[in-house]
Write a protein that holds these residues in place. Structure first.
Motif, PDB file in Angstrom:
ATOM      1  N   MET A   1       0.846  -1.179   0.000  1.00  0.00           N
ATOM      2  CA  MET A   1       0.000   0.000   0.000  1.00  0.00           C
ATOM      3  C   MET A   1       0.889   1.240   0.000  1.00  0.00           C
ATOM      4  N   LYS A   2       0.510   2.198  -0.805  1.00  0.00           N
ATOM      5  CA  LYS A   2       1.296   3.422  -0.931  1.00  0.00           C
ATOM      6  C   LYS A   2       1.223   4.217   0.375  1.00  0.00           C
ATOM      7  N   GLU A   3       2.367   4.675   0.848  1.00  0.00           N
ATOM      8  CA  GLU A   3       2.410   5.458   2.090  1.00  0.00           C
ATOM      9  C   GLU A   3       1.868   6.868   1.840  1.00  0.00           C
ATOM     10  N   THR A   4       1.053   7.328   2.777  1.00  0.00           N
ATOM     11  CA  THR A   4       0.481   8.665   2.743  1.00  0.00           C
ATOM     12  C   THR A   4       0.618   9.240   4.137  1.00  0.00           C
ATOM     13  N   SER A   5       0.645  10.550   4.269  1.00  0.00           N
ATOM     14  CA  SER A   5       0.774  11.165   5.585  1.00  0.00           C
ATOM     15  C   SER A   5      -0.505  11.008   6.387  1.00  0.00           C
ATOM     16  N   ALA A   6      -0.400  10.367   7.543  1.00  0.00           N
ATOM     17  CA  ALA A   6      -1.558  10.153   8.418  1.00  0.00           C
ATOM     18  C   ALA A   6      -1.970  11.439   9.108  1.00  0.00           C
ATOM     19  N   ASN A   7      -1.045  12.371   9.278  1.00  0.00           N
ATOM     20  CA  ASN A   7      -1.351  13.628   9.983  1.00  0.00           C
ATOM     21  C   ASN A   7      -2.463  14.421   9.317  1.00  0.00           C
ATOM     22  N   LYS A   8      -2.558  14.368   8.007  1.00  0.00           N
ATOM     23  CA  LYS A   8      -3.581  15.166   7.329  1.00  0.00           C
ATOM     24  C   LYS A   8      -4.982  14.637   7.594  1.00  0.00           C
ATOM     25  N   TYR A   9      -5.112  13.412   8.078  1.00  0.00           N
ATOM     26  CA  TYR A   9      -6.414  12.817   8.360  1.00  0.00           C
ATOM     27  C   TYR A   9      -6.810  12.891   9.837  1.00  0.00           C
ATOM     28  N   TYR A  10      -5.881  13.191  10.731  1.00  0.00           N
ATOM     29  CA  TYR A  10      -6.116  13.092  12.169  1.00  0.00           C
ATOM     30  C   TYR A  10      -7.337  13.902  12.606  1.00  0.00           C
ATOM     31  N   LEU A  11      -8.271  13.248  13.255  1.00  0.00           N
ATOM     32  CA  LEU A  11      -9.528  13.788  13.793  1.00  0.00           C
ATOM     33  C   LEU A  11     -10.485  14.324  12.727  1.00  0.00           C
ATOM     34  N   ASN A  12     -10.215  14.068  11.460  1.00  0.00           N
ATOM     35  CA  ASN A  12     -11.184  14.437  10.437  1.00  0.00           C
ATOM     36  C   ASN A  12     -12.493  13.713  10.705  1.00  0.00           C
ATOM     37  N   GLU A  13     -13.586  14.299  10.221  1.00  0.00           N
ATOM     38  CA  GLU A  13     -14.915  13.816  10.590  1.00  0.00           C
ATOM     39  C   GLU A  13     -15.754  13.491   9.358  1.00  0.00           C
ATOM     40  N   PHE A  14     -16.616  12.479   9.499  1.00  0.00           N
ATOM     41  CA  PHE A  14     -17.543  12.105   8.447  1.00  0.00           C
ATOM     42  C   PHE A  14     -18.833  11.648   9.100  1.00  0.00           C
ATOM     43  N   SER A  15     -19.975  12.137   8.589  1.00  0.00           N
ATOM     44  CA  SER A  15     -21.275  11.710   9.090  1.00  0.00           C
ATOM     45  C   SER A  15     -21.923  10.788   8.075  1.00  0.00           C
ATOM     46  N   PHE A  16     -22.568   9.747   8.592  1.00  0.00           N
ATOM     47  CA  PHE A  16     -23.144   8.698   7.764  1.00  0.00           C
ATOM     48  C   PHE A  16     -24.498   8.319   8.344  1.00  0.00           C
ATOM     49  N   ASP A  17     -25.511   8.212   7.521  1.00  0.00           N
ATOM     50  CA  ASP A  17     -26.842   7.804   7.965  1.00  0.00           C
ATOM     51  C   ASP A  17     -27.035   6.344   7.586  1.00  0.00           C
ATOM     52  N   ASP A  18     -27.189   5.486   8.599  1.00  0.00           N
ATOM     53  CA  ASP A  18     -27.349   4.055   8.329  1.00  0.00           C
ATOM     54  C   ASP A  18     -28.818   3.651   8.161  1.00  0.00           C
ATOM     55  N   GLY A  19     -29.706   4.638   8.072  1.00  0.00           N
ATOM     56  CA  GLY A  19     -31.121   4.350   7.930  1.00  0.00           C
ATOM     57  C   GLY A  19     -31.850   4.354   9.258  1.00  0.00           C
ATOM     58  N   GLU A  20     -31.097   4.226  10.337  1.00  0.00           N
ATOM     59  CA  GLU A  20     -31.670   4.249  11.683  1.00  0.00           C
ATOM     60  C   GLU A  20     -31.103   5.409  12.494  1.00  0.00           C
ATOM     61  N   TYR A  21     -29.807   5.624  12.390  1.00  0.00           N
ATOM     62  CA  TYR A  21     -29.119   6.662  13.159  1.00  0.00           C
ATOM     63  C   TYR A  21     -28.161   7.441  12.267  1.00  0.00           C
ATOM     64  N   GLU A  22     -27.885   8.670  12.684  1.00  0.00           N
ATOM     65  CA  GLU A  22     -26.795   9.452  12.098  1.00  0.00           C
ATOM     66  C   GLU A  22     -25.533   9.045  12.858  1.00  0.00           C
ATOM     67  N   ILE A  23     -24.550   8.555  12.153  1.00  0.00           N
ATOM     68  CA  ILE A  23     -23.311   8.070  12.760  1.00  0.00           C
ATOM     69  C   ILE A  23     -22.195   9.024  12.377  1.00  0.00           C
ATOM     70  N   THR A  24     -21.390   9.435  13.361  1.00  0.00           N
ATOM     71  CA  THR A  24     -20.256  10.313  13.095  1.00  0.00           C
ATOM     72  C   THR A  24     -18.968   9.546  13.357  1.00  0.00           C
ATOM     73  N   PHE A  25     -18.075   9.587  12.392  1.00  0.00           N
ATOM     74  CA  PHE A  25     -16.761   8.960  12.505  1.00  0.00           C
ATOM     75  C   PHE A  25     -15.714  10.058  12.645  1.00  0.00           C
ATOM     76  N   ASN A  26     -14.785   9.885  13.563  1.00  0.00           N
ATOM     77  CA  ASN A  26     -13.607  10.743  13.679  1.00  0.00           C
ATOM     78  C   ASN A  26     -12.378   9.852  13.601  1.00  0.00           C
ATOM     79  N   ILE A  27     -11.459  10.199  12.723  1.00  0.00           N
ATOM     80  CA  ILE A  27     -10.246   9.395  12.564  1.00  0.00           C
ATOM     81  C   ILE A  27      -9.321   9.643  13.746  1.00  0.00           C
ATOM     82  N   VAL A  28      -8.960   8.570  14.427  1.00  0.00           N
ATOM     83  CA  VAL A  28      -8.060   8.632  15.575  1.00  0.00           C
ATOM     84  C   VAL A  28      -6.636   8.271  15.144  1.00  0.00           C
TER      85      VAL A  28
END
Length: 83
Positions: free
Chosen positions: A1-28
Motif C-alpha cells: 500500500m502506498k504510504e500517505t501522511s496520516a497527519n492530514k487525516y487526524y480527527l477528520n470527521e464524516f457523518s453517515f446515515d445508516d437508515g436508523e441513526y446518524e453516525i459520526t466517525f472521527n479518525i483517531v
C-alpha cells in the motif's frame, strides 16, 4: 500500500446515515504499514472506538468497510477537516 501522511487525516470527521441513526466517525489513527484505520464512532449518543482494515478501491482511493455485514464503504476522501 502506498504510504500517505496520516497527519492530514487526524480527527477528520464524516457523518453517515445508516437508515436508523446518524453516525459520526472521527479518525483517531491511520497505520499505513499495518493497513489499519482506527475511528471514534458516535452513534445514538454513545461513543465507541474500533479499528478496521484499510482498503483501496479500483481507483486507488482509501476506504474501510462498516456495518453489521461490512456492507458500507466509507472513503477517506469523504472526511472533512474539523477546526
Amino acid at each position: 500500500m502506498k504510504e500517505t501522511s496520516a497527519n492530514k487525516y487526524y480527527l477528520n470527521e464524516f457523518s453517515f446515515d445508516d437508515g436508523e441513526y446518524e453516525i459520526t466517525f472521527n479518525i483517531v489513527d491511520i497505520n499505513f504499514f499495518a493497513e489499519t484505520i482506527t475511528v471514534a464512532i458516535t452513534r445514538a449518543g454513545k461513543i465507541t472506538q474500533d479499528t478496521f482494515p484499510l482498503l483501496r478501491d479500483k481507483d486507488g482511493k482509501l476506504y474501510f468497510e462498516f456495518g453489521m455485514f461490512y456492507e458500507n464503504k466509507i472513503h477517506l476522501d469523504d472526511f472533512d477537516e474539523v477546526n
